[in-house]
Write an enzyme that holds these catalytic residues in place. Structure first.
Site, mmCIF file in Angstrom:
data_model
loop_
_atom_site.group_PDB
_atom_site.id
_atom_site.type_symbol
_atom_site.label_atom_id
_atom_site.label_comp_id
_atom_site.label_asym_id
_atom_site.label_seq_id
_atom_site.Cartn_x
_atom_site.Cartn_y
_atom_site.Cartn_z
ATOM 1 N N CYS A 153 3.062 8.411 1.455
ATOM 2 C CA CYS A 153 3.629 7.522 2.357
ATOM 3 C C CYS A 153 3.971 6.123 1.735
ATOM 4 C CB CYS A 153 2.632 7.336 3.354
ATOM 5 S SG CYS A 153 3.040 6.316 4.796
ATOM 6 N N GLU B 65 0.741 -1.178 -0.140
ATOM 7 C CA GLU B 65 -0.138 0.021 -0.004
ATOM 8 C C GLU B 65 0.869 1.179 -0.015
ATOM 9 O OE1 GLU B 65 -3.065 -2.041 3.096
ATOM 10 O OE2 GLU B 65 -2.221 -0.092 3.521
ATOM 11 N N CYS C 251 5.675 -7.234 7.753
ATOM 12 C CA CYS C 251 6.932 -6.396 8.804
ATOM 13 C C CYS C 251 7.226 -7.483 9.825
ATOM 14 C CB CYS C 251 6.374 -5.261 9.474
ATOM 15 S SG CYS C 251 7.391 -4.406 10.103
ATOM 16 N N CYS D 143 -1.595 1.798 8.522
ATOM 17 C CA CYS D 143 -0.774 1.024 7.400
ATOM 18 C C CYS D 143 -1.058 -0.565 7.379
ATOM 19 C CB CYS D 143 0.734 1.235 7.579
ATOM 20 S SG CYS D 143 1.423 0.702 9.055
ATOM 21 N N CYS E 90 5.056 -4.595 16.303
ATOM 22 C CA CYS E 90 4.313 -3.725 16.998
ATOM 23 C C CYS E 90 2.978 -3.895 17.205
ATOM 24 C CB CYS E 90 4.638 -2.228 16.496
ATOM 25 S SG CYS E 90 6.166 -1.785 16.034
ATOM 26 N N CYS F 291 -0.215 -2.256 15.447
ATOM 27 C CA CYS F 291 -0.031 -1.969 13.977
ATOM 28 C C CYS F 291 -0.486 -3.181 13.288
ATOM 29 C CB CYS F 291 1.341 -2.018 13.675
ATOM 30 S SG CYS F 291 1.744 -1.840 11.932
HETATM 31 S S1 SF4 Z 1 4.567 0.306 13.240
HETATM 32 FE FE1 SF4 Z 1 3.991 -1.752 11.834
HETATM 33 S S2 SF4 Z 1 5.231 -1.322 9.941
HETATM 34 FE FE2 SF4 Z 1 6.253 -0.064 11.261
HETATM 35 S S3 SF4 Z 1 7.880 -1.363 12.331
HETATM 36 FE FE3 SF4 Z 1 6.072 -1.479 13.686
HETATM 37 S S4 SF4 Z 1 4.897 -3.583 12.919
HETATM 38 FE FE4 SF4 Z 1 6.384 -2.753 11.581
#
Ligand code: SF4
Length: 348
Positions: free
Chosen positions: A106, A93, A113, A337, A117, A120
């Protein structure tokens, strides 16, 4: 049959080699770059300063772009989210944001990923693959296609979409240099922001690249016991190490850094947290971006109330910290995201 060569995002030496294999002079590579990056043209038949035989040869052997836009969402404030599919169903995206200072894209740097986190959407289903330099660059190209009808172009980049940019270090740094090149998108280094969750050795490496971009550190908690709970990377590189690397980064680049701080209701949004944040960042040339959380379906975190946001901002101000409140643009689209991608893949 050999696969066609993708010319979008191809570095200058590889592009000139390609033309020389076709028996063409170097200036044809320059002309092709003008068509692709300045005029947004991907159809070789529209490249009117190429002889017919060359256009035919290019049709047979090459393409401009390897992905396609498979979904788009447009918010009332003009924010546009694009989902782009590359080979093997790798979907990423990017989001076009309209700020008073111009149009910002962005970008994603990875499919999925590894960082996990807790707040997220991108990290929820783990890591799939790194994007190539060309795939990162292609996001800018598609965004410009989207904006062409309004005679607008992307002027700023933020590497804040899906993925941890510094975990795909080489491709990301290559893409930054590529996008900055005056023969491609000519996006000024000072208009580029790279966001990291805190890969300390890579922050040190980036400091030596001599890029005048803005480093943005996703902090989100001012003490280890809280940051450990929402950002697993903190167990590997705790705050003391992270902040020391950032101090060194500022010393050697003389660039102001940005700290991102998502306000999660009842977790990190109290004045005591603002107090600890101020102590942690004391003396660093920095700006704090405070971002009230946008709720993500399937995750337990809640958005703070307006009153809590005001109290937090005031507490930072009283302690002399430069802070900006950043409201998410396009809140009615899948703005976090990774959300649109998850929806497209039926994970939501
Ligand atoms: S916020 Fe989401 S995309 Fe960014 S590093 Fe953490 S898990 Fe990865």
């Amino acid at each position: 049959m050999t696969a066609k060569r993708n010319l979008l995002g191809l570095a200058w030496p590889a592009l000139t080699d390609f033309f020389s294999e076709l028996g063409q002079p170097e200036y044809r590579a320059k002309q092709l770059m003008e068509w692709i990056y300045q005029h947004g043209v991907s159809d070789f038949n529209r490249m009117s300063n190429f002889p017919k035989e060359l256009r035919q040869k290019l049709e047979e052997t090459a393409v401009v772009g390897a992905g396609e836009v498979i979904a788009r969402q447009v918010a009332s404030d003009g924010t546009i989210k694009l989902a782009i599919a590359f080979a093997e169903q790798r979907i990423v995206e990017c989001v076009i944001l309209r700020y008073h200072h111009g149009i910002t894209l962005c970008l994603s740097s990875q499919v999925g990923c590894k960082m996990g986190c807790a707040f997220c959407a991108s990290g929820m289903h783990g890591f799939v693959d790194n994007l190539t330099t060309a795939e990162i660059i292609e996001q800018i190209w598609w965004a410009n296609q989207e904006l062409a009808a309004q005679k607008q172009r992307v002027g700023h980049l933020v590497y804040m979409g899906m993925g941890e940019p510094l975990d795909n270090y080489l491709q990301v740094v290559n893409s930054i240099r590529f996008a900055n090149n005056s023969s491609t998108f000519n996006i000024g280094m000072r208009n580029i922001t790279l966001s990291t969750s805190g890969l300390v050795p890579r922050i040190r490496q980036l400091a030596e690249e001599d890029l005048s971009l803005t480093l943005s550190v996703s902090l989100h908690a001012p003490v280890d016991y809280l940051r450990d709970q929402i950002m697993p990377i903190n167990k590997r590189y705790p705050l003391a190490e992270l902040i020391s690397a950032v101090r060194e980064y500022v010393r050697s680049t003389r660039r102001r850094v940005t700290f991102e701080y998502i306000l999660l209701a009842g977790f990190n949004d109290q004045p005591i947290h603002a107090d600890k944040l101020a102590s942690l960042l004391a003396g660093i040339l920095a700006n704090v971006n405070v971002i009230p959380y946008n709720e993500v379906p399937g995750l337990p975190w809640q958005a703070p109330t307006d009153k809590q946001v005001r109290l937090f901002m005031r507490a930072l101000e009283q302690r002399g910290i430069t802070a900006t409140l950043r409201r998410e643009l396009g809140p009615e689209i899948d703005a976090a995201c990774g959300q649109l991608r998850r929806r497209l893949q039926g994970e939501e």
